[in-house]
Motif scaffolding. Sequence first.
Motif, PDB file in Angstrom:
ATOM      1  N   GLY A  35      39.450  31.558  45.951  1.00  0.00           N
ATOM      2  CA  GLY A  35      39.384  30.219  45.393  1.00  0.00           C
ATOM      3  C   GLY A  35      38.589  30.173  44.119  1.00  0.00           C
ATOM      4  O   GLY A  35      38.162  31.194  43.578  1.00  0.00           O
ATOM      5  N   ASN A  36      38.398  28.938  43.667  1.00  0.00           N
ATOM      6  CA  ASN A  36      37.697  28.697  42.411  1.00  0.00           C
ATOM      7  C   ASN A  36      36.219  28.453  42.688  1.00  0.00           C
ATOM      8  O   ASN A  36      35.871  27.559  43.466  1.00  0.00           O
ATOM      9  N   LEU A  37      35.372  29.221  42.056  1.00  0.00           N
ATOM     10  CA  LEU A  37      33.936  29.114  42.337  1.00  0.00           C
ATOM     11  C   LEU A  37      33.381  27.726  42.008  1.00  0.00           C
ATOM     12  O   LEU A  37      32.403  27.287  42.631  1.00  0.00           O
ATOM     13  N   PRO A  59      37.366  38.942  28.356  1.00  0.00           N
ATOM     14  CA  PRO A  59      36.052  38.474  28.822  1.00  0.00           C
ATOM     15  C   PRO A  59      35.805  38.931  30.252  1.00  0.00           C
ATOM     16  O   PRO A  59      36.712  38.882  31.082  1.00  0.00           O
ATOM     17  N   PRO A  60      34.581  39.385  30.533  1.00  0.00           N
ATOM     18  CA  PRO A  60      34.323  40.025  31.828  1.00  0.00           C
ATOM     19  C   PRO A  60      34.564  39.167  33.048  1.00  0.00           C
ATOM     20  O   PRO A  60      34.724  39.703  34.139  1.00  0.00           O
ATOM     21  N   ASP A  61      34.558  37.836  32.931  1.00  0.00           N
ATOM     22  CA  ASP A  61      34.811  37.080  34.158  1.00  0.00           C
ATOM     23  C   ASP A  61      36.249  36.600  34.236  1.00  0.00           C
ATOM     24  O   ASP A  61      36.584  35.774  35.050  1.00  0.00           O
ATOM     25  N   SER A  62      37.087  37.158  33.388  1.00  0.00           N
ATOM     26  CA  SER A  62      38.491  36.813  33.490  1.00  0.00           C
ATOM     27  C   SER A  62      39.135  37.649  34.592  1.00  0.00           C
ATOM     28  O   SER A  62      38.824  38.824  34.743  1.00  0.00           O
ATOM     29  N   ILE A  92      38.778  34.426  42.603  1.00  0.00           N
ATOM     30  CA  ILE A  92      40.024  33.753  42.234  1.00  0.00           C
ATOM     31  C   ILE A  92      41.220  34.708  42.152  1.00  0.00           C
ATOM     32  O   ILE A  92      42.367  34.307  42.365  1.00  0.00           O
ATOM     33  N   ASP A  93      40.935  35.963  41.869  1.00  0.00           N
ATOM     34  CA  ASP A  93      42.019  36.927  41.667  1.00  0.00           C
ATOM     35  C   ASP A  93      42.507  37.478  43.015  1.00  0.00           C
ATOM     36  O   ASP A  93      41.725  38.076  43.757  1.00  0.00           O
ATOM     37  N   PRO A  94      43.793  37.281  43.340  1.00  0.00           N
ATOM     38  CA  PRO A  94      44.279  37.692  44.665  1.00  0.00           C
ATOM     39  C   PRO A  94      44.152  39.186  44.926  1.00  0.00           C
ATOM     40  O   PRO A  94      43.915  39.607  46.061  1.00  0.00           O
ATOM     41  N   ARG A 145      32.532  45.478  36.481  1.00  0.00           N
ATOM     42  CA  ARG A 145      32.099  45.324  37.874  1.00  0.00           C
ATOM     43  C   ARG A 145      30.668  45.836  38.011  1.00  0.00           C
ATOM     44  O   ARG A 145      30.172  46.586  37.186  1.00  0.00           O
ATOM     45  N   THR A 146      30.027  45.393  39.086  1.00  0.00           N
ATOM     46  CA  THR A 146      28.658  45.823  39.361  1.00  0.00           C
ATOM     47  C   THR A 146      28.695  47.144  40.117  1.00  0.00           C
ATOM     48  O   THR A 146      29.434  47.268  41.092  1.00  0.00           O
ATOM     49  N   SER A 147      27.899  48.109  39.667  1.00  0.00           N
ATOM     50  CA  SER A 147      27.848  49.395  40.374  1.00  0.00           C
ATOM     51  C   SER A 147      26.947  49.243  41.605  1.00  0.00           C
ATOM     52  O   SER A 147      26.166  48.282  41.691  1.00  0.00           O
TER      53      SER A 147
HETATM   54  C1  LIG Z   1      32.663  40.383  35.812  1.00  0.00           C
HETATM   55  S1  LIG Z   1      33.579  40.224  37.310  1.00  0.00           S
HETATM   56  C2  LIG Z   1      32.254  40.453  38.463  1.00  0.00           C
HETATM   57  C3  LIG Z   1      32.741  40.841  39.816  1.00  0.00           C
HETATM   58  C4  LIG Z   1      31.623  41.049  40.860  1.00  0.00           C
HETATM   59  N1  LIG Z   1      30.771  39.881  40.978  1.00  0.00           N
HETATM   60  C5  LIG Z   1      30.796  42.240  40.503  1.00  0.00           C
HETATM   61  O1  LIG Z   1      29.640  42.022  40.106  1.00  0.00           O
HETATM   62  O2  LIG Z   1      31.295  43.364  40.593  1.00  0.00           O
HETATM   63  C6  LIG Z   1      33.839  38.450  37.410  1.00  0.00           C
HETATM   64  C7  LIG Z   1      34.744  38.029  38.538  1.00  0.00           C
HETATM   65  O3  LIG Z   1      34.801  36.606  38.549  1.00  0.00           O
HETATM   66  C8  LIG Z   1      36.119  36.237  38.930  1.00  0.00           C
HETATM   67  N2  LIG Z   1      36.312  34.857  38.489  1.00  0.00           N
HETATM   68  C9  LIG Z   1      36.416  34.397  37.215  1.00  0.00           C
HETATM   69  N3  LIG Z   1      36.550  33.065  37.198  1.00  0.00           N
HETATM   70  C10 LIG Z   1      36.516  32.663  38.505  1.00  0.00           C
HETATM   71  C11 LIG Z   1      36.612  31.383  39.141  1.00  0.00           C
HETATM   72  N4  LIG Z   1      36.745  30.264  38.435  1.00  0.00           N
HETATM   73  N5  LIG Z   1      36.538  31.338  40.477  1.00  0.00           N
HETATM   74  C12 LIG Z   1      36.386  32.465  41.224  1.00  0.00           C
HETATM   75  N6  LIG Z   1      36.309  33.707  40.672  1.00  0.00           N
HETATM   76  C13 LIG Z   1      36.362  33.800  39.326  1.00  0.00           C
HETATM   77  C14 LIG Z   1      37.002  37.266  38.232  1.00  0.00           C
HETATM   78  O4  LIG Z   1      38.260  37.355  38.825  1.00  0.00           O
HETATM   79  C15 LIG Z   1      36.157  38.526  38.412  1.00  0.00           C
HETATM   80  O5  LIG Z   1      36.491  39.197  39.602  1.00  0.00           O
END
Ligand SMILES: C[S@@+](CC[C@H](N)C(=O)[O-])C[C@H]1O[C@@H](n2cnc3c(N)ncnc32)[C@H](O)[C@@H]1O
Length: 171
Positions: A107-109, A23-26, A81-83, A33-35
């Motif tokens: 951190g956690n959003l 899943p893209p937000d994992s 969240i990802d270091p 990623r956004t270009s």
């Molecule tokens: C699809 S990527 C988008 C990255 C960036 N916003 C972009 O548009 O290029 C989603 C990002 O959300 C981060 N993410 C997922 N769950 C999160 C959370 N609970 N807290 C913070 N970041 C989180 C992931 O590690 C990932 O980097």
Amino acid sequence: MLFYLFFGVTILFLLFLLSMVWPPDSPWAPWWRTSKKTARAMCKLADVKKEDIVYDLGSGEGTALLIAAKEFGATGFGVEIDPVRFLFSKFILKINGLSNKVKIKRGNLFKQDISKASVIFVYLVPKTLDRLLPKFKKELKKGTRIISYRYEMNLPLKEYNKENQIRLYII
Ligand SMILES: C[S@@+](CC[C@H](N)C(=O)[O-])C[C@H]1O[C@@H](n2cnc3c(N)ncnc32)[C@H](O)[C@@H]1O
């Protein structure tokens, strides 16, 4: 020795393949990623100005905030969240001379206070967007613009840019 090397490389290769379908937000999905082009379109759709405070929730490599600050003069704040992506985005912002204008927090959003934002960027899956809705309604000021890349939110749609798959919502 050779066996362990082969085993390690195979595992890394499998993780690489898996990351493309995750899943893209994992945090395990580095390839979503956004270009820069999309980031520009997001800033234009949200009418980002230098007075704006732009939050990117799950800021990844920080591309959207980099464009918002560098080309539109906004102040940026990202939470990631990802270091690895957190450190990488900080490095990219530093070499672009934007460390003062864009802050990234690891951190956690869901735990981040977002009440200061005037613009929000999200590139998160629908399930996460649904979970974020009560927080948006509770914390965001009236008039805050939200740009969601790719996925729809359960809010009245203000504008849709089909070419870039970005949607504008206003609180
Ligand atoms: C699809 S990527 C988008 C990255 C960036 N916003 C972009 O548009 O290029 C989603 C990002 O959300 C981060 N993410 C997922 N769950 C999160 C959370 N609970 N807290 C913070 N970041 C989180 C992931 O590690 C990932 O980097």
